[in-house]
Design a protein around this motif. Structure first.
Motif, PDB file in Angstrom:
ATOM      1  N   ILE A   1       1.244  -0.929   0.056  1.00  0.00           N
ATOM      2  CA  ILE A   1       0.231  -0.141   0.261  1.00  0.00           C
ATOM      3  C   ILE A   1       0.979   1.305   0.020  1.00  0.00           C
ATOM      4  CG2 ILE A   1      -1.555   1.579   1.397  1.00  0.00           C
ATOM      5  CD1 ILE A   1      -2.732  -1.371   2.190  1.00  0.00           C
ATOM      6  N   GLN A   2       2.100   1.528   0.654  1.00  0.00           N
ATOM      7  CA  GLN A   2       2.588   2.390   0.862  1.00  0.00           C
ATOM      8  C   GLN A   2       3.482   2.984  -0.497  1.00  0.00           C
ATOM      9  OE1 GLN A   2       5.768   2.271   3.851  1.00  0.00           O
ATOM     10  NE2 GLN A   2       6.779   4.495   2.884  1.00  0.00           N
ATOM     11  N   VAL A   3       3.822   1.128  -1.495  1.00  0.00           N
ATOM     12  CA  VAL A   3       4.103   1.461  -2.804  1.00  0.00           C
ATOM     13  C   VAL A   3       3.551   2.022  -3.623  1.00  0.00           C
ATOM     14  CG1 VAL A   3       5.268   0.450  -4.552  1.00  0.00           C
ATOM     15  CG2 VAL A   3       6.441   0.003  -2.338  1.00  0.00           C
ATOM     16  N   VAL A   4       1.637   1.728  -3.592  1.00  0.00           N
ATOM     17  CA  VAL A   4       0.968   2.448  -4.164  1.00  0.00           C
ATOM     18  C   VAL A   4       0.966   3.532  -4.246  1.00  0.00           C
ATOM     19  CG1 VAL A   4      -1.876   2.396  -4.350  1.00  0.00           C
ATOM     20  CG2 VAL A   4       0.028   0.416  -4.898  1.00  0.00           C
ATOM     21  N   GLU A   5       0.750   4.143  -3.010  1.00  0.00           N
ATOM     22  CA  GLU A   5       1.163   5.645  -2.656  1.00  0.00           C
ATOM     23  C   GLU A   5       2.303   5.840  -3.102  1.00  0.00           C
ATOM     24  OE1 GLU A   5      -1.884   7.440  -0.691  1.00  0.00           O
ATOM     25  OE2 GLU A   5      -2.682   4.564  -1.268  1.00  0.00           O
ATOM     26  N   GLU A   6       2.906   6.046  -3.397  1.00  0.00           N
ATOM     27  CA  GLU A   6       4.631   6.756  -3.459  1.00  0.00           C
ATOM     28  C   GLU A   6       4.146   6.760  -4.947  1.00  0.00           C
ATOM     29  OE1 GLU A   6       7.889   4.700  -2.098  1.00  0.00           O
ATOM     30  OE2 GLU A   6       6.981   5.015   0.214  1.00  0.00           O
ATOM     31  N   LEU A   7       3.544   5.472  -5.753  1.00  0.00           N
ATOM     32  CA  LEU A   7       3.266   6.051  -6.971  1.00  0.00           C
ATOM     33  C   LEU A   7       2.829   6.740  -7.349  1.00  0.00           C
ATOM     34  CD1 LEU A   7       3.789   1.859  -8.722  1.00  0.00           C
ATOM     35  CD2 LEU A   7       5.079   3.623  -9.110  1.00  0.00           C
ATOM     36  N   LYS A   8       0.995   6.638  -7.030  1.00  0.00           N
ATOM     37  CA  LYS A   8       0.026   8.166  -7.105  1.00  0.00           C
ATOM     38  C   LYS A   8       1.465   9.215  -6.764  1.00  0.00           C
ATOM     39  CE  LYS A   8      -3.379   5.765  -4.392  1.00  0.00           C
ATOM     40  NZ  LYS A   8      -4.544   6.020  -3.859  1.00  0.00           N
ATOM     41  N   MET A   9       2.093   9.422  -5.567  1.00  0.00           N
ATOM     42  CA  MET A   9       2.642  10.571  -5.251  1.00  0.00           C
ATOM     43  C   MET A   9       3.231  11.469  -6.749  1.00  0.00           C
ATOM     44  SD  MET A   9       2.897  11.255  -1.296  1.00  0.00           S
ATOM     45  CE  MET A   9       3.694   9.573  -0.870  1.00  0.00           C
ATOM     46  N   LEU A  10       4.284  10.205  -7.533  1.00  0.00           N
ATOM     47  CA  LEU A  10       5.698  10.533  -8.277  1.00  0.00           C
ATOM     48  C   LEU A  10       4.867  12.142  -9.001  1.00  0.00           C
ATOM     49  CD1 LEU A  10       7.286   7.355  -9.190  1.00  0.00           C
ATOM     50  CD2 LEU A  10       7.901   8.915  -7.501  1.00  0.00           C
ATOM     51  N   GLU A  11       2.877  11.818  -9.354  1.00  0.00           N
ATOM     52  CA  GLU A  11       3.014  12.962 -10.219  1.00  0.00           C
ATOM     53  C   GLU A  11       3.440  14.554  -9.703  1.00  0.00           C
ATOM     54  OE1 GLU A  11       1.678  12.220 -12.979  1.00  0.00           O
ATOM     55  OE2 GLU A  11       1.979   9.929 -13.038  1.00  0.00           O
ATOM     56  N   ILE A  12       2.725  14.419  -8.637  1.00  0.00           N
ATOM     57  CA  ILE A  12       2.859  15.970  -7.467  1.00  0.00           C
ATOM     58  C   ILE A  12       4.935  15.986  -7.603  1.00  0.00           C
ATOM     59  CG2 ILE A  12       2.805  16.874  -5.975  1.00  0.00           C
ATOM     60  CD1 ILE A  12       0.105  15.490  -5.099  1.00  0.00           C
ATOM     61  N   VAL A  13       5.886  15.093  -6.896  1.00  0.00           N
ATOM     62  CA  VAL A  13       6.758  15.162  -6.510  1.00  0.00           C
ATOM     63  C   VAL A  13       7.393  15.424  -7.794  1.00  0.00           C
ATOM     64  CG1 VAL A  13       8.890  14.342  -6.047  1.00  0.00           C
ATOM     65  CG2 VAL A  13       6.930  13.450  -5.014  1.00  0.00           C
ATOM     66  N   PHE A  14       6.572  14.993  -9.091  1.00  0.00           N
ATOM     67  CA  PHE A  14       8.265  15.574 -10.747  1.00  0.00           C
ATOM     68  C   PHE A  14       7.418  16.237 -10.907  1.00  0.00           C
ATOM     69  CE2 PHE A  14      10.004  10.813  -8.827  1.00  0.00           C
ATOM     70  CZ  PHE A  14      11.529  12.049  -9.260  1.00  0.00           C
ATOM     71  N   GLU A  15       6.403  17.038 -10.235  1.00  0.00           N
ATOM     72  CA  GLU A  15       5.838  18.050 -11.381  1.00  0.00           C
ATOM     73  C   GLU A  15       7.150  18.839 -11.867  1.00  0.00           C
ATOM     74  OE1 GLU A  15       2.601  20.348  -9.291  1.00  0.00           O
ATOM     75  OE2 GLU A  15       1.204  18.357 -10.144  1.00  0.00           O
ATOM     76  N   ASP A  16       7.931  19.545 -10.741  1.00  0.00           N
ATOM     77  CA  ASP A  16       9.321  20.261 -10.842  1.00  0.00           C
ATOM     78  C   ASP A  16      10.445  18.860 -10.670  1.00  0.00           C
ATOM     79  OD1 ASP A  16      11.598  22.050 -10.893  1.00  0.00           O
ATOM     80  OD2 ASP A  16      10.698  22.610  -8.916  1.00  0.00           O
ATOM     81  N   LYS A  17      11.473  18.920 -11.598  1.00  0.00           N
ATOM     82  CA  LYS A  17      11.885  17.573 -12.128  1.00  0.00           C
ATOM     83  C   LYS A  17      13.311  18.020 -11.432  1.00  0.00           C
ATOM     84  CE  LYS A  17      10.152  15.282 -16.038  1.00  0.00           C
ATOM     85  NZ  LYS A  17       8.943  14.975 -15.301  1.00  0.00           N
ATOM     86  N   GLU A  18      14.029  19.326 -11.202  1.00  0.00           N
ATOM     87  CA  GLU A  18      14.825  20.280 -10.835  1.00  0.00           C
ATOM     88  C   GLU A  18      14.490  19.265  -9.002  1.00  0.00           C
ATOM     89  OE1 GLU A  18      16.629  23.886 -12.174  1.00  0.00           O
ATOM     90  OE2 GLU A  18      16.163  22.796 -14.469  1.00  0.00           O
ATOM     91  N   ARG A  19      13.540  20.077  -8.546  1.00  0.00           N
ATOM     92  CA  ARG A  19      13.199  19.947  -7.980  1.00  0.00           C
ATOM     93  C   ARG A  19      13.763  19.224  -7.235  1.00  0.00           C
ATOM     94  NH1 ARG A  19       8.289  19.949  -4.415  1.00  0.00           N
ATOM     95  NH2 ARG A  19       8.740  20.908  -2.315  1.00  0.00           N
TER      96      ARG A  19
ATOM     97  N   PHE B   1       6.929  -3.261  -5.627  1.00  0.00           N
ATOM     98  CA  PHE B   1       5.818  -3.889  -5.453  1.00  0.00           C
ATOM     99  C   PHE B   1       5.257  -5.483  -5.953  1.00  0.00           C
ATOM    100  CE2 PHE B   1       1.529  -4.401  -7.743  1.00  0.00           C
ATOM    101  CZ  PHE B   1       0.314  -3.974  -6.640  1.00  0.00           C
ATOM    102  N   VAL B   2       5.990  -5.815  -6.984  1.00  0.00           N
ATOM    103  CA  VAL B   2       6.242  -6.908  -7.895  1.00  0.00           C
ATOM    104  C   VAL B   2       6.394  -7.803  -6.584  1.00  0.00           C
ATOM    105  CG1 VAL B   2       6.540  -8.531  -9.613  1.00  0.00           C
ATOM    106  CG2 VAL B   2       5.662  -6.181  -9.686  1.00  0.00           C
ATOM    107  N   THR B   3       7.734  -7.292  -6.352  1.00  0.00           N
ATOM    108  CA  THR B   3       8.681  -8.831  -5.320  1.00  0.00           C
ATOM    109  C   THR B   3       7.417  -8.676  -4.224  1.00  0.00           C
ATOM    110  OG1 THR B   3      10.975  -7.503  -6.258  1.00  0.00           O
ATOM    111  CG2 THR B   3      10.939  -8.701  -3.712  1.00  0.00           C
ATOM    112  N   LEU B   4       6.958  -7.424  -3.218  1.00  0.00           N
ATOM    113  CA  LEU B   4       6.472  -8.132  -2.246  1.00  0.00           C
ATOM    114  C   LEU B   4       5.296  -9.059  -2.548  1.00  0.00           C
ATOM    115  CD1 LEU B   4       5.898  -4.393  -0.717  1.00  0.00           C
ATOM    116  CD2 LEU B   4       7.605  -6.682   0.113  1.00  0.00           C
ATOM    117  N   GLY B   5       4.338  -8.733  -4.020  1.00  0.00           N
ATOM    118  CA  GLY B   5       3.321  -9.402  -4.090  1.00  0.00           C
ATOM    119  C   GLY B   5       3.364 -10.010  -4.176  1.00  0.00           C
TER     120      GLY B   5
END
Length: 182
Positions: A116-134, A172-176
């Motif tokens: 679940i944590q990995v799924v949440e982190e995958l969802k957050m990537l969109e926000i985190v990488f809006e500014d790729k340099e940051r 995620f796959v490894t945990l699955g």
């Protein structure tokens, strides 16, 4: 009598027109095997979804219903993806001892929470990488980026996001696989 004669003729014509199993080509049999495998995978996925929903309804409330639905959705997509299936086969073949050790030492509930944590982190990537340099700077500060790859990521900012996504998906796959969901 006339109706039964018409019925018998219809059945006879249908029998002549319908090929026997021996008349199917190898490709047809392979396709039938693929369909059977997909149906078995779908049944397995249905069992997994039921398990996840049961975990969300337990008194301990290990996960929310939304987490169960999100996790099930990613698992279903992963199970259908041919590259993921190939990854699972390679993982099971090349890392058999590691997976066996993980399975024996892992707590199913903790592993699911990790998924679940990995799924949440995958969802957050969109926000985190809006500014790729940051994102690169923050990940460097947290020690999440190999210093030797920083020049490569600066030259190709999309690569860091791609590598991060792949790394999370591999986790995620490894945990699955560890809990038997994949």
């Amino acid at each position: 009598m006339r109706l039964s004669l018409v019925f018998l003729i219809s059945v006879w014509i249908l029998a002549l027109a319908t090929p026997s199993l021996a008349q199917f080509s190898v490709a047809d049999k392979q396709e039938a095997n693929k369909i059977q495998t997909l149906l078995q995978q779908q049944n397995h996925m249905d069992e997994i979804v039921d398990t996840l929903l049961q975990l969300s309804n337990k008194e301990k409330k290990i996960l929310s219903e939304q987490n169960a639905v999100d996790l099930a959705a990613v698992l279903q997509q992963a199970a259908k993806d041919l590259e993921t299936q190939d990854l699972i086969v390679r993982l099971q073949a090349q890392e058999e001892s590691t997976l066996t050790q993980l399975k024996s030492t892992s707590n199913m509930e903790q592993t699911i929470l990790g998924m679940i944590q990995v799924v949440e982190e995958l969802k957050m990537l969109e926000i985190v990488f809006e500014d790729k340099e940051r994102a690169l700077r923050l990940m460097q500060e947290e020690g999440m980026v190999d210093p030797q790859r920083v020049p490569l990521y600066r030259a190709n900012p999309d690569l860091l996001e791609e590598d991060t996504r792949k790394g999370l998906y591999f986790t995620f796959v490894t945990l699955g696989v560890t809990v038997g969901f994949l």
